[in-house]
Each structure stands twice: as structure tokens, then as C-alpha cells.
Design a protein around this motif. Structure first.
Motif, PDB file in Angstrom:
ATOM      1  N   THR A  81      -8.075  -2.620   2.783  1.00  0.00           N
ATOM      2  CA  THR A  81      -8.035  -3.278   1.731  1.00  0.00           C
ATOM      3  C   THR A  81      -8.727  -4.432   1.146  1.00  0.00           C
ATOM      4  OG1 THR A  81      -5.703  -3.638   1.038  1.00  0.00           O
ATOM      5  CG2 THR A  81      -6.536  -5.113   2.722  1.00  0.00           C
ATOM      6  N   THR A  82      -8.395  -4.853   0.039  1.00  0.00           N
ATOM      7  CA  THR A  82      -8.944  -5.937  -0.206  1.00  0.00           C
ATOM      8  C   THR A  82      -8.059  -7.020  -0.167  1.00  0.00           C
ATOM      9  OG1 THR A  82      -7.863  -5.977  -2.732  1.00  0.00           O
ATOM     10  CG2 THR A  82      -9.904  -4.200  -1.948  1.00  0.00           C
ATOM     11  N   PRO A  83      -8.897  -7.940  -0.289  1.00  0.00           N
ATOM     12  CA  PRO A  83      -8.727  -9.527  -0.339  1.00  0.00           C
ATOM     13  C   PRO A  83      -7.494  -9.361  -1.195  1.00  0.00           C
ATOM     14  CG  PRO A  83     -11.211  -9.449  -0.161  1.00  0.00           C
ATOM     15  CD  PRO A  83     -10.932  -8.278  -0.614  1.00  0.00           C
ATOM     16  N   GLY A  84      -7.456  -9.199  -2.212  1.00  0.00           N
ATOM     17  CA  GLY A  84      -6.341  -9.509  -3.383  1.00  0.00           C
ATOM     18  C   GLY A  84      -4.929  -8.410  -3.319  1.00  0.00           C
ATOM     19  N   ASN A  85      -4.283  -7.704  -2.792  1.00  0.00           N
ATOM     20  CA  ASN A  85      -3.959  -6.524  -1.916  1.00  0.00           C
ATOM     21  C   ASN A  85      -2.864  -7.230  -1.238  1.00  0.00           C
ATOM     22  OD1 ASN A  85      -2.172  -4.662  -1.792  1.00  0.00           O
ATOM     23  ND2 ASN A  85      -3.420  -2.979  -1.697  1.00  0.00           N
ATOM     24  N   ALA A  86      -2.213  -8.136  -1.776  1.00  0.00           N
ATOM     25  CA  ALA A  86      -1.314  -9.396  -0.700  1.00  0.00           C
ATOM     26  C   ALA A  86      -0.367  -8.534  -0.356  1.00  0.00           C
ATOM     27  CB  ALA A  86      -0.865 -10.582  -1.479  1.00  0.00           C
ATOM     28  N   ALA A  87       0.341  -7.600  -0.769  1.00  0.00           N
ATOM     29  CA  ALA A  87       1.310  -6.925  -0.279  1.00  0.00           C
ATOM     30  C   ALA A  87       0.865  -5.838   0.678  1.00  0.00           C
ATOM     31  CB  ALA A  87       1.953  -6.058  -1.166  1.00  0.00           C
ATOM     32  N   MET A  88      -0.606  -5.453   0.894  1.00  0.00           N
ATOM     33  CA  MET A  88      -1.034  -3.900   2.115  1.00  0.00           C
ATOM     34  C   MET A  88      -1.043  -5.298   2.857  1.00  0.00           C
ATOM     35  SD  MET A  88      -1.167  -1.496   2.946  1.00  0.00           S
ATOM     36  CE  MET A  88      -1.948  -1.248   4.416  1.00  0.00           C
ATOM     37  N   LEU A  89      -1.949  -7.066   2.836  1.00  0.00           N
ATOM     38  CA  LEU A  89      -2.165  -7.298   4.012  1.00  0.00           C
ATOM     39  C   LEU A  89      -1.095  -8.414   4.421  1.00  0.00           C
ATOM     40  CD1 LEU A  89      -5.028  -9.696   2.444  1.00  0.00           C
ATOM     41  CD2 LEU A  89      -5.298  -8.242   4.116  1.00  0.00           C
ATOM     42  N   SER A  90       0.209  -8.358   3.098  1.00  0.00           N
ATOM     43  CA  SER A  90       1.035  -8.570   4.405  1.00  0.00           C
ATOM     44  C   SER A  90       1.739  -7.354   5.425  1.00  0.00           C
ATOM     45  CB  SER A  90       2.203  -9.094   3.834  1.00  0.00           C
ATOM     46  OG  SER A  90       3.964  -9.288   3.391  1.00  0.00           O
ATOM     47  N   VAL A  91       2.001  -6.489   4.862  1.00  0.00           N
ATOM     48  CA  VAL A  91       2.217  -5.434   5.348  1.00  0.00           C
ATOM     49  C   VAL A  91       1.688  -5.355   7.001  1.00  0.00           C
ATOM     50  CG1 VAL A  91       1.627  -2.782   5.654  1.00  0.00           C
ATOM     51  CG2 VAL A  91       3.560  -3.454   3.793  1.00  0.00           C
ATOM     52  N   LEU A  92       0.211  -5.542   6.855  1.00  0.00           N
ATOM     53  CA  LEU A  92      -0.904  -5.059   8.318  1.00  0.00           C
ATOM     54  C   LEU A  92      -0.205  -6.364   9.032  1.00  0.00           C
ATOM     55  CD1 LEU A  92      -3.845  -3.968   6.315  1.00  0.00           C
ATOM     56  CD2 LEU A  92      -2.628  -2.785   7.639  1.00  0.00           C
ATOM     57  N   ARG A  93      -0.161  -7.180   8.164  1.00  0.00           N
ATOM     58  CA  ARG A  93       0.280  -8.971   9.583  1.00  0.00           C
ATOM     59  C   ARG A  93       1.557  -8.309   9.997  1.00  0.00           C
ATOM     60  NH1 ARG A  93      -2.030 -11.109   4.588  1.00  0.00           N
ATOM     61  NH2 ARG A  93      -3.171 -12.551   5.035  1.00  0.00           N
ATOM     62  N   ARG A  94       2.705  -7.596   9.418  1.00  0.00           N
ATOM     63  CA  ARG A  94       4.292  -7.844  10.111  1.00  0.00           C
ATOM     64  C   ARG A  94       3.676  -6.576  11.196  1.00  0.00           C
ATOM     65  NH1 ARG A  94       5.972  -8.538   4.712  1.00  0.00           N
ATOM     66  NH2 ARG A  94       5.826  -5.799   4.615  1.00  0.00           N
ATOM     67  N   THR A  95       2.603  -5.790  11.135  1.00  0.00           N
ATOM     68  CA  THR A  95       2.634  -4.751  11.784  1.00  0.00           C
ATOM     69  C   THR A  95       1.762  -4.735  13.190  1.00  0.00           C
ATOM     70  OG1 THR A  95       0.715  -3.887  10.527  1.00  0.00           O
ATOM     71  CG2 THR A  95       3.748  -2.373  10.055  1.00  0.00           C
TER      72      THR A  95
END
Length: 174
Positions: free
Chosen positions: A135-149
């Protein structure tokens, strides 16, 4: 984030599912968010709708045949909310790569996290040791999903990219 109120599942995309997935895409997402670019005027033109169908039909053979990719509709209580895919990357034969899109109305409710968890389980059942995403550094929603998983994230600031790796260890395999 609000918790998911329903049961999230994955349904393999076939002709019975494809039109419902297209309806969600047209009604709740922008073409550039859900499919490769198609030349022409903006919006969901007939050409883009046909390209969407062709793109997904090309993936019906799944991971065993080119393009070595499978697409699942993401469902919540049986209603299609978006899609998630698995693709076999040539450079990492032990891994599968994933990508996801959700309709705007399904975002921020935990559906993405549940769908990524489910697709990691599907990858484990397919024999993959690792699931890759980017993803991109600015895609906070996807980064959050990835961290939670449980993804391990590596940011390449120069490239404007964040690579993620999720291990399937400990998950059931067929």
C-alpha cells in the motif's frame, strides 16, 4: 473503527457472484479503486463494466492456471461488500499476494480486517507460507488493517510504498 455487526465471509467469484460484485462496485466505489485503468471518459461506462467482467472471468481458473489469481467477494451477512484476491507472484513461490477493495459504505467497520484474516486462512489452506500486500504510506485505513492482522510492515519512503508480510504459520493447511 466500529466493530463488524455481521458475519464476514469470502465467496469465490463466479458468474453467479460477478453481477452482484459489479453492482457494488458501480454503486459504491470508483472504477480506479477496483480494477485496472480503462481508457475513456470517467465513471462506470459500459466499456469499464465489460472490462470489470472480463478481468474477473479471467481469474475463474484460480491459482492453478494463468494469471494464477483467485478473487473472492467479501460478504457481510451474505451481502457483497467488495472483493479480495490472492495471486501467486513469480518471484516468491512460497507466498501469495493479496489486495482488497471495499465499497465506501463498508469501510471503517472492521470488514477489511475480517476479510484479510479470512484470505490469509485461505492462503494457508492453499499451502502458502506467507501473504504479501502493499500500500502507500498515506493509506491509513489499509495500514491499520495490516497492523491488526499481524503484518510486518516495511516502509520504502523513496518509493512511496509500504510492503507487508503476513505469516500463515499456525493456520490450518490442506
Amino acid at each position: 473503527m466500529t466493530d463488524v455487526t455481521g458475519v464476514v465471509g469470502l465467496v469465490r467469484v463466479d458468474d453467479d457472484v460477478l453481477e452482484g460484485l459489479l453492482d457494488v462496485a458501480v454503486g459504491d466505489a470508483d472504477p480506479e479503486d477496483v480494477m485496472p485503468a480503462v481508457p475513456g471518459p470517467p465513471g462506470w461506462t459500459q466499456r469499464r463494466r465489460d472490462a470489470f467482467r472480463a478481468f474477473h472471468r479471467a481469474r475463474y481458473p484460480g491459482l492453478a492456471a494463468p494469471p494464477y489469481e483467485i478473487t473472492y467477494a467479501v460478504t457481510e451477512d451474505g451481502h457483497i461488500r467488495g472483493s479480495v484476491r490472492l495471486r501467486r507472484p513469480e518471484e516468491r513461490p512460497e507466498a501469495l499476494e493479496t489486495g482488497i477493495w471495499l465499497g465506501r459504505s463498508a469501510r471503517g467497520r472492521g470488514i477489511g480486517t475480517a476479510a484479510i484474516s479470512a484470505v490469509v486462512d485461505a492462503a494457508a489452506q492453499a499451502g502458502a507460507a506467507t501473504v504479501l500486500a502493499d500500500t502507500t504510506p498515506g493509506n491509513a485505513a489499509m495500514l491499520s488493517v495490516l497492523r491488526r492482522t499481524g503484518a510486518v510492515l516495511v516502509t520504502d519512503t523513496a518509493a512511496g510504498r509500504v510492503d507487508a508480510e503476513l505469516r500463515t504459520a499456525g493456520r490450518d493447511r490442506v
